[in-house]
Scaffold this active site. Structure first.
Site, mmCIF file in Angstrom:
data_model
loop_
_atom_site.group_PDB
_atom_site.id
_atom_site.type_symbol
_atom_site.label_atom_id
_atom_site.label_comp_id
_atom_site.label_asym_id
_atom_site.label_seq_id
_atom_site.Cartn_x
_atom_site.Cartn_y
_atom_site.Cartn_z
ATOM 1 N N HIS A 243 39.180 -20.841 5.507
ATOM 2 C CA HIS A 243 39.389 -19.953 6.674
ATOM 3 C C HIS A 243 40.847 -20.023 7.152
ATOM 4 C CE1 HIS A 243 34.924 -20.302 6.837
ATOM 5 N NE2 HIS A 243 35.065 -19.022 7.119
ATOM 6 N N ASP A 284 38.997 -14.717 12.402
ATOM 7 C CA ASP A 284 38.805 -16.168 12.195
ATOM 8 C C ASP A 284 39.951 -16.981 12.783
ATOM 9 O OD1 ASP A 284 37.064 -16.113 8.981
ATOM 10 O OD2 ASP A 284 36.311 -16.524 10.999
HETATM 11 C C1 LUO Z 1 28.422 -16.208 4.176
HETATM 12 C C2 LUO Z 1 29.517 -17.181 4.686
HETATM 13 C C3 LUO Z 1 29.335 -17.826 5.905
HETATM 14 C C4 LUO Z 1 30.312 -18.685 6.375
HETATM 15 C C5 LUO Z 1 31.442 -18.886 5.626
HETATM 16 C C6 LUO Z 1 31.627 -18.247 4.427
HETATM 17 C C7 LUO Z 1 30.654 -17.390 3.964
HETATM 18 N N1 LUO Z 1 30.873 -16.751 2.736
HETATM 19 C C8 LUO Z 1 30.260 -17.032 1.571
HETATM 20 N N2 LUO Z 1 29.226 -17.926 1.305
HETATM 21 N N3 LUO Z 1 31.826 -15.806 2.565
HETATM 22 C C9 LUO Z 1 31.854 -15.466 1.268
HETATM 23 C C10 LUO Z 1 30.871 -16.230 0.609
HETATM 24 C C11 LUO Z 1 30.437 -16.338 -0.735
HETATM 25 O O1 LUO Z 1 30.931 -15.664 -1.652
HETATM 26 N N4 LUO Z 1 29.454 -17.232 -0.994
HETATM 27 C C12 LUO Z 1 28.869 -17.980 -0.015
HETATM 28 N N5 LUO Z 1 27.924 -18.777 -0.488
HETATM 29 C C13 LUO Z 1 27.061 -19.704 0.173
HETATM 30 C C14 LUO Z 1 27.770 -20.894 0.631
HETATM 31 C C15 LUO Z 1 26.180 -19.064 1.219
HETATM 32 O O2 LUO Z 1 25.149 -18.648 0.852
HETATM 33 N N6 LUO Z 1 26.635 -18.980 2.505
HETATM 34 C C16 LUO Z 1 25.885 -18.438 3.542
HETATM 35 C C17 LUO Z 1 24.845 -17.533 3.358
HETATM 36 C C18 LUO Z 1 24.153 -17.028 4.452
HETATM 37 C C19 LUO Z 1 24.505 -17.434 5.734
HETATM 38 O O3 LUO Z 1 23.867 -16.990 6.850
HETATM 39 C C20 LUO Z 1 22.861 -16.009 6.643
HETATM 40 C C21 LUO Z 1 25.546 -18.350 5.918
HETATM 41 C C22 LUO Z 1 26.233 -18.853 4.819
HETATM 42 ZN ZN ZN Z 2 35.966 -14.836 7.840
#
Ligand code: LUO
Ligand code: ZN
Length: 508
Positions: A243, A284
């Site tokens: 971030h 952010d």
């Molecule tokens: C989704 C997210 C939340 C916080 C920080 C970063 C992200 N991001 C990602 N997470 N931004 C892009 C990406 C990505 O390409 N992959 C992931 N993967 C994992 C770690 C993940 O599933 N994160 C996730 C998914 C859902 C959520 O809340 C519904 C929070 C984090």
């Molecule tokens: Zn962001």
């Protein structure tokens, strides 16, 4: 011929190497040196799963993915890298001159310090083999890969303040030159590669985005105030793995690309485009690298201040308006009260919408209105603007493999930092952040399938131009986890430079 598989973690990535029984010690060392992207002057160290150093040799014990080794580049004996003689002479002359001046004047005058910092920065340039590319000379992707996984190594002799002033000087010097038409067009596409650009160049490109959307004329923004604002935003992003200012740039650039790609300029008012781009830029600000779950569990000042309600997103927005409250940075200075209220309200809604805990709430609202979407309906537009900022925020996977892959490693590095701290403090650990539990392919495949694809396919119903005839997308369901990486590499076929290179299911 029997072979041996070695699993190891390097630069935040889980890799595996295969060795034949008869390979030499030099072969083994070369393989690990290449995997660590280490130069000839770097020193490598290998640790086994219990943390003790093991020798990098053909006798290295085979292991499993669970008990992976850790390969680290522990130092680089740069002093053995010979500087070009003329630079050594220059340094020598400078040193000699300085000692002469010290005798006469008893202190080294400012010009001397200036000269010294020029020599230092020239030296760093040579070491890091950077070169100006934004005037249309694209940096080749070859061996000049920036170290993507660890935060940009700050030059030890320059303080953060001096480093920032250097970026500011470069930004202001370059911003008066013209960006080529080729770069301008490239900036509007989702295949823009952020890893090729320095921070000062990104600031110039952000200025180009604001100018190309005619925000300066429309909202009476003086160029100098915009430059101060952009530089202040840059200063308020932290040097953390994911971030950071590069993420802010990527999200803003994706938003900029979407605005052009979906022809939003003819569907939403310019003021709403301004809200979306500025929200992306600020979304952010001052992120600490620890998410809301951590803030709440650790009862941090932010959680206290915002009563556990989206503490981070509230903070990002408050920092944005803190910057805008400085007259020299206030790009909202020449607006009517009406316009100011509209922009402030829009930015608050859009930045708060980036809290992923509200993902389903916002997506479900959009699903409801999408079939009857009305671009003159205020509520409809507000939901769409939130969706556009959200899509821009989490769409690294919509970029070419070479751009997306490092972002996942940066993200995992930040997540692992957090889970390590949570373990140390005895706080609950989020499973997909736990370095001992997360498997990259499976977490990413489920993220794409359950989070990213539903979001993009809903947006594509409103903007069919986002649809990409990517013949492999539907096979995503079929590919097993560990084929994920291979499969994804083969499936990002751009049907045209302007099509989103997305893994969209043929959702018809
Ligand atoms: C989704 C997210 C939340 C916080 C920080 C970063 C992200 N991001 C990602 N997470 N931004 C892009 C990406 C990505 O390409 N992959 C992931 N993967 C994992 C770690 C993940 O599933 N994160 C996730 C998914 C859902 C959520 O809340 C519904 C929070 C984090
Ligand atoms: Zn962001």
């Amino acid at each position: 011929m029997t072979t041996k598989i070695i699993h190891f973690m390097v630069n935040g990535k889980l890799e595996q190497a295969e060795f034949r029984a008869d390979c030499s010690a030099a072969d083994v060392r070369d393989v690990f040196r290449a995997a660590a992207e280490a130069g000839p002057h770097h020193i490598l160290k290998m640790y086994n799963s219990s943390g003790s150093v093991v020798n990098i040799s053909p006798r290295l014990e085979a292991n499993s993915e669970r008990s992976y080794y850790r390969l680290e580049v522990v130092a680089s004996d740069l002093q053995s890298v010979a500087m070009p003689p003329e630079l050594d002479d220059m340094e020598y002359r400078l040193h000699h001159l300085e000692s002469k001046v010290m005798e006469d004047m008893g202190k080294s005058p400012d010009i001397m310090c200036e000269l010294k910092s020029h020599v230092e920065s020239f030296k760093r340039k040579l070491e890091s083999v950077e070169h100006l590319s934004w005037m249309g000379l694209f940096k080749d992707d070859g061996d000049q890969q920036l170290s993507k996984f660890s935060p940009k190594p700050k030059t030890p002799q320059l303080s953060v303040q001096e480093e920032r002033q250097q970026v500011r000087r470069k930004f202001l010097n370059m911003s008066s030159l013209q960006v080529t038409e080729e770069v301008r067009e490239h900036l509007k596409t989702p295949i823009f590669d952020n890893w090729q650009w320095e921070e000062a160049e990104m600031l110039v490109l952000l200025q180009v985005m604001y100018m190309d959307l005619d925000f300066l004329t429309a909202f009476h923004i003086e160029l100098e105030v915009l430059q101060n604002f952009l530089f202040e935003v840059y200063c308020h992003y932290n040097n953390i793995p994911f971030h950071n200012f590069q993420h802010c740039f990527c999200v803003t650039q994706m938003m900029y690309g979407l605005i052009w790609l979906t022809d939003l300029r003819n569907k939403l008012g310019r003021i709403d485009l301004f809200v979306m781009l500025t929200s992306a830029l600020c979304h952010d600000l001052d992120h600490p690298g620890y998410n809301n779950v951590y803030q709440i569990n650790a009862q941090t000042d932010l959680a206290l201040r915002y009563n556990d309600i989206s503490p981070l997103e509230n903070h990002h927005c408050a920092v944005a308006f803190g910057i805008l409250s400085k007259p020299e940075c206030n790009i909202l200075n020449n607006l009517t009260c009406e316009q100011y209220k509209h922009i402030r309200g829009g930015m608050i809604r859009c930045i708060l919408a980036t809290d992923m805990a509200r993902h389903n709430e916002i997506l479900n609202k959009f699903k409801l209105i999408q079939p009857v979407f009305d671009f003159t309906n205020k509520e409809h537009k507000e939901v769409l603007m939130k969706i556009m900022v959200k899509v821009s925020d989490i769409s690294n996977e919509a970029r070419p493999m070479a751009v997306a892959e490092p972002w996942l490693d940066c993200l995992l590095q930040e997540f692992f930092n957090q889970s390590d701290t949570e373990k140390l403090k005895g706080l609950p650990v989020t499973p997909f952040m736990d370095r001992d539990k997360v498997s990259k392919p499976s977490s990413q495949t489920s993220f794409i399938r359950f989070v990213l694809l539903p979001l993009f396919s809903e947006l594509t119903k409103l903007f069919p131009c986002l649809e990409v005839k990517c013949h492999c997308a539907h096979t995503l369901n079929r590919c097993s986890q560990n084929q994920y990486v291979h499969h994804r590499r083969s499936s990002l076929l751009l049907s045209s430079p302007f099509a989103m290179c997305l893994l969209l299911q043929s959702s018809r």
